[in-house]
Design a protein around this motif. Structure first.
Motif, PDB file in Angstrom:
ATOM      1  N   GLY A  61       0.866  -1.115   0.056  1.00 58.63           N
ATOM      2  CA  GLY A  61      -0.074   0.010   0.120  1.00 58.63           C
ATOM      3  C   GLY A  61       0.987   1.339  -0.113  1.00 58.63           C
ATOM      4  O   GLY A  61       0.577   2.376  -0.712  1.00 58.63           O
ATOM      5  N   GLN A  62       1.988   1.280   0.760  1.00 58.01           N
ATOM      6  CA  GLN A  62       2.664   2.333   0.973  1.00 58.01           C
ATOM      7  C   GLN A  62       3.599   2.493  -0.402  1.00 58.01           C
ATOM      8  O   GLN A  62       4.076   3.662  -0.741  1.00 58.01           O
ATOM      9  N   ILE A  63       4.373   1.395  -0.646  1.00 60.51           N
ATOM     10  CA  ILE A  63       5.033   1.165  -1.801  1.00 60.51           C
ATOM     11  C   ILE A  63       4.352   1.464  -3.351  1.00 60.51           C
ATOM     12  O   ILE A  63       5.091   2.114  -4.017  1.00 60.51           O
ATOM     13  N   ARG A  67       4.744  -0.604  -8.217  1.00 65.20           N
ATOM     14  CA  ARG A  67       6.211  -0.992  -7.974  1.00 65.20           C
ATOM     15  C   ARG A  67       6.245  -2.132  -7.389  1.00 65.20           C
ATOM     16  O   ARG A  67       7.469  -2.660  -7.813  1.00 65.20           O
ATOM     17  N   VAL A  68       5.536  -2.846  -6.605  1.00 61.88           N
ATOM     18  CA  VAL A  68       5.523  -4.100  -6.152  1.00 61.88           C
ATOM     19  C   VAL A  68       5.776  -5.190  -7.224  1.00 61.88           C
ATOM     20  O   VAL A  68       6.475  -5.927  -7.230  1.00 61.88           O
ATOM     21  N   ILE A  69       4.746  -4.905  -8.174  1.00 62.48           N
ATOM     22  CA  ILE A  69       4.584  -6.040  -9.464  1.00 62.48           C
ATOM     23  C   ILE A  69       5.668  -5.751 -10.125  1.00 62.48           C
ATOM     24  O   ILE A  69       6.200  -6.717 -10.877  1.00 62.48           O
ATOM     25  N   GLY A  74       8.846  -8.413 -12.312  1.00 60.52           N
ATOM     26  CA  GLY A  74      10.074  -8.048 -13.218  1.00 60.52           C
ATOM     27  C   GLY A  74      11.482  -8.910 -13.102  1.00 60.52           C
ATOM     28  O   GLY A  74      11.977  -9.284 -13.932  1.00 60.52           O
ATOM     29  N   ASN A  75      11.649  -9.232 -12.004  1.00 64.58           N
ATOM     30  CA  ASN A  75      12.977  -9.993 -11.598  1.00 64.58           C
ATOM     31  C   ASN A  75      12.769 -11.356 -12.296  1.00 64.58           C
ATOM     32  O   ASN A  75      13.568 -12.095 -12.819  1.00 64.58           O
ATOM     33  N   ILE A  76      11.504 -11.851 -12.321  1.00 63.41           N
ATOM     34  CA  ILE A  76      11.039 -13.237 -12.594  1.00 63.41           C
ATOM     35  C   ILE A  76      11.041 -13.105 -14.201  1.00 63.41           C
ATOM     36  O   ILE A  76      11.638 -13.989 -14.862  1.00 63.41           O
TER      37      ILE A  76
END
Length: 157
Positions: A61-63, A67-69, A74-76
């Protein structure tokens, strides 16, 4: 499949693998829009497995969800091409364990380089996610090979 077709696929795979590696190098070390710069900056690292993954999920919620996705998926997704193209460019058959180890090795090299060069951040969670991406890519490769074999068998009947 004809030998010429196999050679063409391998050659095309090598071309796209080379492009992929160039893009990966740029994104990991030079993409200033991602906070990458060889001029220094914040020196961050995480050596505790799942710390950043849990932090991203807990504070989404804060981030911000995007950005979380972007970070986790993105790393995967960033390593899916590695796992999918690696067996294509080899003449000899390559198994899951070899792709797993090579995905891990490349990620370890990138993370240690980021730590030494102080570019981006060195994060063990990135290693976990990148290696998972390489394994998913290999799974997609194997699924494509299986579908091709099924289609060949159907044509014989």
């Amino acid at each position: 499949m004809k030998k010429g077709t196999d050679e063409f696929i391998r050659l095309a795979g090598r071309f796209f693998f080379g492009l992929y590696l160039l893009l990966l190098i740029y994104l990991m070390f030079f993409a200033e829009e991602w906070g990458r710069s060889l001029l220094g900056g914040d020196y961050r690292y995480n050596l505790v497995p799942f710390r950043e993954i849990c932090r991203y999920l807990k504070y989404h919620g804060q981030i911000g969800r995007w950005r979380v996705i972007w970070n986790l998926a993105g790393n995967i997704i960033g390593f899916v091409p590695f796992g999918a193209l690696l067996p294509v460019i080899r003449e000899k058959k390559m198994g899951f364990f070899k792709v797993f180890l090579l995905s891990f090795d490349l990620t370890l090299f990138i993370e240690i380089s980021q730590l030494i060069l102080r570019v981006g951040s060195c994060d063990v969670d990135d290693m976990i996610l990148n290696t998972l991406g390489g394994c998913i890519g290999y799974g997609l490769y194997r699924a494509a090979v299986l579908l091709k074999e099924i289609n060949i068998e159907k044509r014989k009947i």
